[in-house]
Scaffold this active site. Structure first.
Site, PDB file in Angstrom:
ATOM      1  N   ARG A  22       0.830  -1.209   0.000  1.00 26.55           N
ATOM      2  CA  ARG A  22       0.000   0.000   0.000  1.00 26.55           C
ATOM      3  C   ARG A  22       0.868   1.264   0.000  1.00 26.55           C
ATOM      4  O   ARG A  22       0.987   1.939  -1.006  1.00 26.55           O
ATOM      5  CB  ARG A  22      -0.963  -0.040   1.201  1.00 26.55           C
ATOM      6  CG  ARG A  22      -2.206   0.836   1.058  1.00 26.55           C
ATOM      7  CD  ARG A  22      -1.994   2.295   1.350  1.00 26.55           C
ATOM      8  NE  ARG A  22      -1.315   2.558   2.609  1.00 26.55           N
ATOM      9  CZ  ARG A  22      -0.776   3.723   2.949  1.00 26.55           C
ATOM     10  NH1 ARG A  22      -0.822   4.752   2.135  1.00 26.55           N
ATOM     11  NH2 ARG A  22      -0.177   3.860   4.112  1.00 26.55           N
ATOM     12  N   ASP A  23       1.479   1.579   1.116  1.00 25.43           N
ATOM     13  CA  ASP A  23       2.312   2.779   1.234  1.00 25.43           C
ATOM     14  C   ASP A  23       3.456   2.743   0.222  1.00 25.43           C
ATOM     15  O   ASP A  23       3.806   3.751  -0.385  1.00 25.43           O
ATOM     16  CB  ASP A  23       2.858   2.880   2.674  1.00 25.43           C
ATOM     17  CG  ASP A  23       3.464   4.246   2.984  1.00 25.43           C
ATOM     18  OD1 ASP A  23       3.954   4.435   4.113  1.00 25.43           O
ATOM     19  OD2 ASP A  23       3.475   5.128   2.106  1.00 25.43           O
ATOM     20  N   HIS A  44      10.362   6.838   8.028  1.00 24.44           N
ATOM     21  CA  HIS A  44      10.873   6.957   6.671  1.00 24.44           C
ATOM     22  C   HIS A  44      12.373   7.184   6.716  1.00 24.44           C
ATOM     23  O   HIS A  44      12.894   7.792   7.656  1.00 24.44           O
ATOM     24  CB  HIS A  44      10.141   8.084   5.938  1.00 24.44           C
ATOM     25  CG  HIS A  44       8.804   7.657   5.418  1.00 24.44           C
ATOM     26  ND1 HIS A  44       8.112   8.349   4.453  1.00 24.44           N
ATOM     27  CD2 HIS A  44       8.032   6.591   5.716  1.00 24.44           C
ATOM     28  CE1 HIS A  44       6.974   7.722   4.190  1.00 24.44           C
ATOM     29  NE2 HIS A  44       6.902   6.660   4.937  1.00 24.44           N
ATOM     30  N   HIS A  52       6.416   4.311  12.400  1.00 27.03           N
ATOM     31  CA  HIS A  52       6.402   4.199  10.939  1.00 27.03           C
ATOM     32  C   HIS A  52       7.448   5.190  10.440  1.00 27.03           C
ATOM     33  O   HIS A  52       7.131   6.346  10.200  1.00 27.03           O
ATOM     34  CB  HIS A  52       4.983   4.557  10.458  1.00 27.03           C
ATOM     35  CG  HIS A  52       4.785   4.429   8.982  1.00 27.03           C
ATOM     36  ND1 HIS A  52       4.031   3.448   8.427  1.00 27.03           N
ATOM     37  CD2 HIS A  52       5.233   5.185   7.943  1.00 27.03           C
ATOM     38  CE1 HIS A  52       4.007   3.586   7.099  1.00 27.03           C
ATOM     39  NE2 HIS A  52       4.719   4.625   6.788  1.00 27.03           N
ATOM     40  N   ASN A  58      10.035   4.908   2.662  1.00 27.54           N
ATOM     41  CA  ASN A  58       9.905   3.893   3.709  1.00 27.54           C
ATOM     42  C   ASN A  58      11.220   3.178   4.022  1.00 27.54           C
ATOM     43  O   ASN A  58      12.062   2.994   3.147  1.00 27.54           O
ATOM     44  CB  ASN A  58       8.909   2.823   3.254  1.00 27.54           C
ATOM     45  CG  ASN A  58       7.483   3.305   3.297  1.00 27.54           C
ATOM     46  OD1 ASN A  58       6.976   3.643   4.352  1.00 27.54           O
ATOM     47  ND2 ASN A  58       6.830   3.361   2.148  1.00 27.54           N
ATOM     48  N   CYS A  63       9.768   9.418  -1.535  1.00 23.41           N
ATOM     49  CA  CYS A  63       9.166  10.489  -0.747  1.00 23.41           C
ATOM     50  C   CYS A  63       8.569  11.509  -1.713  1.00 23.41           C
ATOM     51  O   CYS A  63       9.293  12.085  -2.523  1.00 23.41           O
ATOM     52  CB  CYS A  63      10.220  11.144   0.128  1.00 23.41           C
ATOM     53  SG  CYS A  63       9.559  12.476   1.140  1.00 23.41           S
TER      54      CYS A  63
END
Lengths: 308, 301
Positions: free
Chosen positions: B17-18, B211, B209, B251, B242
């Site tokens: 997803r992300d 990055h 979460h 990520n 990003c």
């Protein structure tokens, strides 16, 4: 002892190894003038120590063939150290003749690595280094000792922390003022870093320890954080993350100075280094090498045009 | 392993997803399904499958229904999906979703730019989702974006992060995932933020979460673990750039995270080799190199 992000050193000395460890592991040979300009730019960033070159036979390390010219050609800024590698007495004399005022010797915690890298046993290498430290003492030249494979060896795999402690102690006892513990193939993690440092710290005072982490497995900053949480206050790094890993094709090597400084700044730790100036020097050398930077901070900053 | 680290960490895989959402190349539905099926074989317990948002906004997630219906749902594995509003929630449940996620932010400007309303308004929207989810017995995970910095506002106060987290937790989210959306955080700001948030939300309900845009992700995660956080989000192969820093990474790579956790003796249940193989698969499909250093280093074999 509870690991906390506080209780960290107030000041951390960054030892910049880009011009030596970095360039040595880059395929493209850099012209002498470019190397000198590169080091001169680094001298203006606030970095307290810049490893300039290596007095090894040009047959083994062609990139360092111009060691004399580089050593005598660079600007020497007051308050900045310019150590050079000297694998043996001959290299040491050559370095002094060229104007060096600090040298480094390279040991390893693995017999196989020692054999493959410098064609002798650990014990034989220590004897060689003793000749260097003896001469250095007579001339009042400080000697820094490196221990490679501190967290793993490309040939032997696992390396026992006590072995690292033993080799470190040898180097320290023969007169090295500082021992830089190198995760040569970057396989270390915060777990193995902690165990290794615990063993070494039984033999060497904390103030004489440095960590030299490779980022081959992306673990470098986490490993460095672990080390500084344990009180280590000297960290080696390479601008733009110069220098790949000779043992893993295409993989990265040294941790990028920019990324280390970004982290230390965020922790409120003083380094004396201007991050923007380092990024500019990184940009300069990457352009010369026709390669992209390995520093994530540089990648992100040049994209946005701003520095957070 | 240090006595102060959690013994087990739950890794929440957000690659499908992300990760994919922030990849330029649109991935065909069968490839997405294969990706998720391969991830299901690695030992991962939570795999964020897709997002029930309008395809107008997120073309990569247009096939959300087909993906949700097409994947093998292995027992013991959770496949949460994003649902920005009630409509998305209903579509998700109709497609077979058994867990959903909602996305808040600790920055007013970010909320305005991202979903065109204020933080307060976004929470009202979520309230509708929470109500429906409660009735349907569907667990809801809450995300808070910009916890360590915002691309528009810059610095974000830890108190604001705590306030939004607390609201979402009180509304019924079982877990709050704190996102360093632009990767500007460092162990210093992570510690400060968590100290404040942990006064309002129990650490057992917190996730991070991170990055890796500035290379700080694993160091930030390490600090979070030291403070008792035991749920970490990551993306296989470090998928997903990003959107706020062109060419920069996004990520943190699941492989690199698992490598670190293995080295700390922390149990994840994840098979690193199978994970790397999955990363290789999706990178080939995307025609791109992996962002995982562990994968890069291991490729020489």
């Amino acid at each position: 002892q509870e690991p906390q992000a506080s209780g960290l050193p107030e000041y951390i000395k960054i030892v910049e190894v880009g011009p030596r460890d970095g360039l040595q592991n880059e395929k493209m040979i850099i012209p002498t003038d470019t190397k000198i300009e590169f080091i001169n730019q680094l001298s203006k960033t606030g970095l307290p120590a810049i490893e300039v070159t290596s007095f090894v036979s040009s047959k083994w390390v062609p990139q360092m063939a111009d060691h004399k010219e580089v050593m005598s050609g660079i600007e020497r800024h007051p308050g900045v150290q310019y150590p050079v590698l000297t694998p043996n007495l001959q290299g040491f004399h050559s370095a002094i003749a060229a104007g060096a005022t600090e040298v480094s010797v390279f040991g390893a915690a693995s017999e196989s690595f020692s054999k493959m890298n410098i064609n002798c046993s650990i014990e034989e290498s220590m004897e060689r280094f003793e000749e260097v430290t003896k001469s250095a003492r007579n001339m009042n030249i400080p000697v820094r000792g490196y221990v490679s494979c501190a967290l793993g060896c490309p040939y032997e795999g696992n390396v026992v922390p006590d072995k690292v402690a033993e080799v470190s102690k040898r180097l320290y006892s023969m007169g090295c003022y500082e021992i830089s513990l190198g995760d040569t193939i970057g396989v270390g993690t915060p777990g193995s870093m902690k165990k290794m440092l615990e063993a070494v710290m039984k033999e060497i005072p904390l103030s004489a320890l440095a960590v030299h982490c490779h980022d081959t497995y992306g673990q470098a900053l986490a490993n460095i954080l672990t080390a500084i949480q344990m009180g280590v206050a000297v960290v080696d790094s390479s601008v733009a993350g110069l220098g790949g890993c000779p043992y893993a094709k295409g993989a990265t090597g040294n941790v990028a100075t920019e990324d280390v400084i970004y982290m230390l700044n965020g922790l409120g730790i003083n380094t004396g280094v201007n991050l923007c100036a380092v990024m500019e020097a990184g940009n300069f050398i990457c352009t010369a090498l026709s390669k992209k930077t390995n520093s994530k901070v540089a990648q992100a900053s040049f994209s946005t045009g701003t520095i957070n | 392993a240090s006595g102060a680290y959690p013994k087990r960490v739950k890794v929440v895989e957000v690659g499908p997803r992300d990760g994919l959402q922030n990849e330029k190349n649109v991935v065909p539905t069968p490839v997405k399904i294969s990706l998720i099926n391969m991830l299901s074989e690695t030992g991962l317990q939570v795999i964020e499958a897709t997002s029930f948002v309008s395809p107008k906004w997120v073309p990569q997630m247009a096939d959300h229904t087909e993906v949700m219906q097409g994947i093998n749902k292995l027992p013991g594995i959770s496949y949460p999906v994003l649902t920005p509003n009630l409509k998305g929630f209903q579509a998700a449940v109709a497609a077979g979703a058994k867990e959903v996620s909602i996305f808040g932010a600790a920055s007013e400007l970010f909320t305005k730019k991202n979903i065109n309303c204020s933080i307060e308004e976004s929470l009202e929207r979520f309230d509708e989702v929470m109500k429906a989810a409660r009735e349907a017995n569907i667990p809801v995970r809450g995300y808070v974006s910009c916890v360590l910095g915002c691309p528009y506002e810059g610095k974000i106060s830890a108190a604001k992060v705590a306030e939004v987290s607390k609201k979402m937790y009180s509304m019924g989210c079982y877990e709050i995932s704190l996102g360093d959306t632009i990767g500007v955080g460092t162990p210093g700001s992570m510690k400060e933020m968590l100290t404040v948030v942990m006064k309002e939300v129990p650490v057992g309900a917190l996730a991070v979460h991170c990055h890796d845009t500035y290379g700080q992700a694993l160091a930030n995660i390490l600090v979070a673990l030291q403070m008792g956080v035991s749920v970490v989000d990551a993306s296989v192969a470090g998928l997903g750039g990003c959107p706020y820093a062109q060419g920069a990474s996004g990520n943190v790579a699941t492989e690199d995270l698992v490598y670190m956790l293995n080295g700390l003796g922390i149990h994840t249940g994840v098979d690193l080799q199978k994970l790397m193989d999955t990363g290789t698969f999706i990178c080939n499909a995307l025609n791109r190199k992996t962002n995982s250093k562990v994968s890069q280093a291991s490729c020489r074999l």
